[in-house]
Design a protein around this motif. Sequence first.
Motif, PDB file in Angstrom:
ATOM      1  N   ARG A   1      11.656  41.395  24.386  1.00 24.35           N
ATOM      2  CA  ARG A   1      10.325  41.923  24.079  1.00 24.35           C
ATOM      3  C   ARG A   1       9.425  42.035  25.306  1.00 24.35           C
ATOM      4  O   ARG A   1       8.656  42.984  25.436  1.00 24.35           O
TER       5      ARG A   1
ATOM      6  N   GLU B   1      19.987  52.685  13.832  1.00 26.91           N
ATOM      7  CA  GLU B   1      19.621  51.316  14.194  1.00 26.91           C
ATOM      8  C   GLU B   1      19.300  51.209  15.680  1.00 26.91           C
ATOM      9  O   GLU B   1      18.334  50.563  16.076  1.00 26.91           O
TER      10      GLU B   1
ATOM     11  N   ASN C   1      12.896  51.877  19.999  1.00 22.19           N
ATOM     12  CA  ASN C   1      11.485  52.253  19.851  1.00 22.19           C
ATOM     13  C   ASN C   1      10.595  51.086  19.450  1.00 22.19           C
ATOM     14  O   ASN C   1       9.368  51.185  19.542  1.00 22.19           O
ATOM     15  N   ASP C   2      11.190  49.989  19.007  1.00 23.57           N
ATOM     16  CA  ASP C   2      10.419  48.843  18.530  1.00 23.57           C
ATOM     17  C   ASP C   2       9.957  48.017  19.723  1.00 23.57           C
ATOM     18  O   ASP C   2      10.440  46.911  19.989  1.00 23.57           O
ATOM     19  N   SER C   3       9.011  48.569  20.470  1.00 28.77           N
ATOM     20  CA  SER C   3       8.490  47.939  21.676  1.00 28.77           C
ATOM     21  C   SER C   3       7.088  48.456  21.910  1.00 28.77           C
ATOM     22  O   SER C   3       6.753  49.585  21.533  1.00 28.77           O
TER      23      SER C   3
ATOM     24  N   SER D   1      15.940  52.834  16.355  1.00 25.95           N
ATOM     25  CA  SER D   1      14.872  52.021  15.784  1.00 25.95           C
ATOM     26  C   SER D   1      14.567  50.819  16.668  1.00 25.95           C
ATOM     27  O   SER D   1      13.392  50.519  16.947  1.00 25.95           O
ATOM     28  N   MET D   2      15.589  50.119  17.137  1.00 28.36           N
ATOM     29  CA  MET D   2      15.368  48.959  18.002  1.00 28.36           C
ATOM     30  C   MET D   2      14.809  49.389  19.357  1.00 28.36           C
ATOM     31  O   MET D   2      13.922  48.730  19.911  1.00 28.36           O
TER      32      MET D   2
ATOM     33  N   LYS E   1       2.674  54.924  24.893  1.00 24.57           N
ATOM     34  CA  LYS E   1       2.262  53.623  24.344  1.00 24.57           C
ATOM     35  C   LYS E   1       1.631  52.774  25.453  1.00 24.57           C
ATOM     36  O   LYS E   1       0.855  53.295  26.259  1.00 24.57           O
TER      37      LYS E   1
ATOM     38  N   HIS F   1      16.569  40.613  18.467  1.00 23.82           N
ATOM     39  CA  HIS F   1      15.586  41.623  18.843  1.00 23.82           C
ATOM     40  C   HIS F   1      14.170  41.060  18.954  1.00 23.82           C
ATOM     41  O   HIS F   1      13.317  41.670  19.615  1.00 23.82           O
ATOM     42  N   ASP F   2      13.913  39.901  18.341  1.00 22.17           N
ATOM     43  CA  ASP F   2      12.582  39.303  18.427  1.00 22.17           C
ATOM     44  C   ASP F   2      12.475  38.287  19.558  1.00 22.17           C
ATOM     45  O   ASP F   2      11.433  37.663  19.742  1.00 22.17           O
TER      46      ASP F   2
END
Length: 498
Positions: free
Chosen positions: A398, A416, A422-424, A419-420, A470, A392-393
């Motif tokens: 990304r 999970e 939205n992690d952007s 969460s992943m 965002k 994911h990193d």
Amino acid sequence: MLDYTNQDWKSRASELSFRGQAFIEGAFVNAVSGKTFDNINPATGEILNQVAECDAADIDLAVAAGRRAFEDGRWSRMAPEGRKAILLKLADLIRANLVEMALLDSLDMGKLITDAVTVDAPGSAHFFQWYAESIDKVYDEVAPTAPGDLALVRRVPLGVVGAVTPWNFPLDMATWKGAAALAAGNSVVLKPAEQSPLSALRLAELAAEAGVPDGVFNVVPGFGATAGQALGLHMDVDCLAFTGSTQIGKRFMEYSGQSNLKQVWPETGGKSPNLVFADCEDLDAAADMAAFGIFFNQGEVCSANSRLYVERSIKDQFVEKMIERAKGMQPGDPLDPASKMGAIVNERQTQGIMRFVEAGKETANLVAGGERVTVDGKGCFVQPTIFDGVTHDNPLARDEIFGPVLSVIAFDTEEEAVSMANDSIYGLAASVWTDNLSQACRVADNLHVGTVSVNTVDALSAQTPFGGMKQSGFGRDLSLHSLDKYTALKTTWIKYKP
């Protein structure tokens, strides 16, 4: 035209003449400096024509023309039914010139002619028609007041709208901005991407033919660092609508603060997630649309579903389906109806995509594509590419690559996956595949994006707003809501004897 062969399209392309001058105050004119730049077909490397390299001097002329037209009311104070009739005629003219408009975009930036003639050009006509029809159906308001007071709240046009549009959908993006801004009564100064100016210039000519008055719709080609910056900094531009990268969107907001505090409406980058849950019964349909979501338009789509999250129990099975679809979507001549992917817009973009791919080969599992190719020994083409086992990193997951590169990541739980997703830094769009209605609604509620497509990808229409959250920006195109960008609320308060 849907039964045209490759040779038919090439024959029609050979008959075209290309506009290269700026269109200011109803006429095609050279850049004040006299400079031009090469406009290159990315599928062949051939120079299509020379285009006026406009800069601040030309922007000044176009803005002044737009201001004069706005102030004297030739368009801004035209009765709604008058503007409606003209924009409806423009929609009809686009349809009458559908083959030409499609070819201009295909030759200019490498998109498949089949997509340009069935999606982009008809879509442009549809959106002009839709906004034309909306003009006399958007009502003003009367505020609740005490007897003796009448408070009228009206939508009024802003004045001169600057529009800076990208190269991936040249005609459609010019339409998304221009149709709404014109419908609201504004003058427009459009700066198309330097990589793809042809359809915007032809659109200006068709607008004049339809009856849009001189000075109301101006098109000024040029580079972002000169013409684009000048438009962003101009003290007499009331609003700047932009679609493009997040970096440049931020720059336009800086330009606003450095100048006249003009409204800026950015629709910027994306890294859209596509979540496939194990209870999705039709995995073939999900795979078909997942492939479409990343490989359509060569992946050069701000809302491309470039992150594929698949529940672990079906991940390997689903990846195999994606590999098969990638094999069937190899790039080819954009003018050949048999081709499944076209060319990347230019050499610079192609090299940028390949840098991500080469780095990805060291950090993830390349399962499809991964090579730059040519067609007849020429052009900017990249195979549809899939990486599995992406962490994911990883920059693959990304960064916005803006090419046909898909990253696959497994998940074990709904929490999970959300969460992943939205992690952007981006929040433009997302897709969800599940046959569980509660799960679909719950996941859609929890995804921080502008549009969630359930059991499809990248859904949009003239009736629904398109834009993000965002660092995907806060501008909205399409729907009646986009008229909010191009109008101001004006209150007139009247005291009378009750």
